[in-house]
Write a protein that holds these residues in place. Structure first.
Motif, mmCIF file in Angstrom:
data_model
loop_
_atom_site.group_PDB
_atom_site.id
_atom_site.type_symbol
_atom_site.label_atom_id
_atom_site.label_comp_id
_atom_site.label_asym_id
_atom_site.label_seq_id
_atom_site.Cartn_x
_atom_site.Cartn_y
_atom_site.Cartn_z
ATOM 1 N N HIS A 5 0.854 -1.195 0.000
ATOM 2 C CA HIS A 5 0.000 0.000 0.000
ATOM 3 C C HIS A 5 0.886 1.239 0.000
ATOM 4 C CE1 HIS A 5 -3.687 -2.241 1.610
ATOM 5 N NE2 HIS A 5 -2.732 -3.133 1.612
ATOM 6 N N ALA A 6 0.443 2.267 -0.693
ATOM 7 C CA ALA A 6 1.236 3.495 -0.757
ATOM 8 C C ALA A 6 0.376 4.715 -0.425
ATOM 9 C CB ALA A 6 1.847 3.654 -2.142
ATOM 10 N N TRP A 7 0.958 5.594 0.392
ATOM 11 C CA TRP A 7 0.347 6.881 0.716
ATOM 12 C C TRP A 7 1.370 7.991 0.544
ATOM 13 C CZ3 TRP A 7 -0.832 2.548 3.550
ATOM 14 C CH2 TRP A 7 -2.186 2.258 3.748
ATOM 15 N N LEU A 8 0.893 9.143 0.140
ATOM 16 C CA LEU A 8 1.711 10.355 0.177
ATOM 17 C C LEU A 8 1.165 11.249 1.288
ATOM 18 C CD1 LEU A 8 1.989 10.917 -3.668
ATOM 19 C CD2 LEU A 8 3.905 10.435 -2.135
ATOM 20 N N TRP A 9 2.054 11.919 1.985
ATOM 21 C CA TRP A 9 1.659 12.721 3.145
ATOM 22 C C TRP A 9 1.994 14.191 2.960
ATOM 23 C CZ3 TRP A 9 -0.231 10.770 7.967
ATOM 24 C CH2 TRP A 9 -0.313 9.369 8.056
#
Lengths: 187, 179
Positions: free
Chosen positions: B76-80
Motif C-alpha cells: 500500500h502506498a500513501w503520500l503525506w
C-alpha cells in the motif's frame, strides 16, 4: 530593450557503441550482480558482445545498426542499471547493481542508410529505418518514444534517463541480420 | 575542432527501504495524525511502514521480499502532507507484487541471496491514478518498477500485507530511488 540571449545547450556527439559488432543469437536476461556491468566487446568471440554505457543528460538516444542486407532484422533490448546501497546516510561498501528492462525493439535495416568506408559506421553497416515493439513487450510511453518512419529514414529510440546510472544494449540476431550494434547520444 | 564533452549529471542511488523486512504485519491502515510518520529505523513502534522524504520530481520503487519464486505480497502506498501539526495521508494505491527467484540478491550486498525482486506488479483493484503512478511490469524475470510522482508531497509511506494476495511471501520490503 536588448534581445534575449540564446542559451548554449550542451551538444552530445553521436557515438558508436561496440567496436566489434555483436553476433549474439539469443537474449541473455541480466540479473542483479555485485560486479559493475561493463561492455563485452571481444574481437575474437563476438557471440556474447553487448554494449554498456554511462548515462548523461535527460534522455538517451539510440540508433540501432547492423548488417548485412536491406530489410534484414536485428533485435535489441535496452536495460538501465542502478547501484543499490543499504542506506543513503552511510558510506556503504556493500553495493548491488540492479538491471531494469526498459524495452525490447525489433529493428529493420535499410541499405540506403549505410555508412562510409573509413568512418565510424562502415559501408557494409546500415542503420535501421523501422523499429517496432518486441512481440511480448508493451513500451512504457512515459519513458520511451520511438520515431520509426521507415522509407529509408533513420529510426530513433528516445528514453528518459530518470536518474539511472548506466545503460546496456543486448542483442539477438533476427531474420537475415548477421551483425548488430547501436550508436548513441544524449539530450 | 575538439569533440564536445559529455556532461556528467548527478546519478541518483537506489537504497534498501527497511533494514530488515516486514515479516509478520498482515494489515495496513493509516489515519490523520498529529505525529509525523517515521520509518522503523528511527521509531521502532512504527515498524510496519517505510517512510521516505520526498524530493525531486518522483520516486521509483522496486518491491522485493522472500522466500520463493512466485511468492507474492500486497503493498500500500500513501503520500503525506502536513497542515500545521496535523499530518494527512493521501491514498495512492495498492500493488500486488509477485517475486522472481531469478532476481535474487547477492550475499554481502544490500539484498541478500535469499531475497528477490518482484517481476510482476498489478493493480489490486484500486484504479491507480496514472497521472501519479505508472508501473512497468513485464514479468518473465525482468525487474518490475513503480514510478510515482511526488511533487508537492512531503513523505511517501509504504506498508505491506504478506498474505494479501494468493501465495503469501514470508518477507516484504522495497528499494527506492529519487529522480
Amino acid at each position: 530593450m536588448s534581445q534575449p540571449t540564446h542559451v548554449s545547450y550542451p551538444i552530445y556527439p553521436l557515438k558508436r557503441g561496440l567496436t566489434n559488432n555483436s553476433t549474439e543469437g539469443d537474449f541473455i536476461v541480466p540479473v542483479p550482480t555485485s560486479t559493475e556491468p561493463e561492455s563485452v566487446d571481444s574481437s575474437a568471440d563476438t557471440s556474447a558482445n553487448s554494449f554498456v554505457g554511462t548515462l548523461s543528460g535527460s534522455e538517451l538516444l539510440l540508433f540501432p545498426f547492423g548488417g548485412n542486407a536491406n530489410n534484414d532484422v536485428i533485435n535489441m533490448r535496452l536495460y538501465y542499471w542502478r547501484r543499490l546501497y543499504v542506506r543513503p546516510d552511510t558510506s556503504d561498501t556493500e553495493q548491488l547493481w540492479v538491471p531494469y528492462f526498459v524495452g525490447g525493439f525489433v529493428c529493420t535495416l535499410s541499405s540506403a542508410l549505410n555508412g562510409v568506408a573509413g568512418c565510424p559506421i562502415l559501408a557494409t553497416e546500415m542503420f535501421a529505418d523501422t523499429i517496432t515493439e518486441e512481440a511480448t513487450d508493451t513500451w512504457d510511453d512515459n519513458i520511451l518514444t520511438v520515431r520509426s518512419y521507415a522509407n529509408d529514414q533513420l529510426a530513433m529510440i528516445r528514453a528518459k534517463t530518470l536518474g539511472f546510472e548506466k545503460f546496456e544494449c543486448r542483442f539477438d540476431l533476427g531474420s537475415g541480420g548477421d551483425v548488430q550494434n547501436v550508436a548513441y547520444s544524449f539530450i | 575542432m575538439s569533440k564536445p564533452n559529455h556532461i556528467a549529471y548527478p546519478k541518483n542511488g537506489m537504497y534498501r527501504g527497511i533494514s530488515g523486512a516486514i515479516t509478520s504485519f498482515d494489515g495496513a491502515s493509516t489515519d490523520i495524525t498529529a505525529t509525523k510518520p517515521e520509518t522503523e529505523q528511527t521509531n521502532p513502534e512504527l515498524n510496519t511502514a517505510l517512510v521516505i522524504p520526498c524530493s525531486g520530481s518522483g520516486v521509483q520503487i522496486f518491491p522485493f521480499g522472500g522466500n520463493d519464486d512466485d511468492d507474492d505480497f500486497r503493498m500500500h502506498a500513501w503520500l503525506w502532507k502536513h497542515v500545521g501539526t496535523l499530518w494527512i495521508p493521501f491514498f495512492v494505491g495498492v500493488f500486488d507484487c509477485t517475486l522472481s527467484a531469478a532476481l535474487n540478491g547477492v550475499a554481502g550486498s544490500p539484498i541478500a541471496a535469499t531475497e528477490m525482486f518482484a517481476d510482476t506488479i498489478v493493480d489490486s483493484a484500486t484504479s491507480w491514478d496514472t497521472n501519479i503512478v505508472t508501473v512497468r511490469s513485464y514479468a518473465n524475470d525482468q525487474l518490475a518498477m513503480i514510478k510515482m510522482s511526488t511533487i508537492g508531497y512531503e513523505l511517501l509511506m509504504l506498508q505491506w500485507e504478506l498474505s494479501g494476495v494468493s501465495n503469501g511471501a514470508d518477507a516484504a520490503n522495497a528499494c527506492y530511488a529519487i529522480y
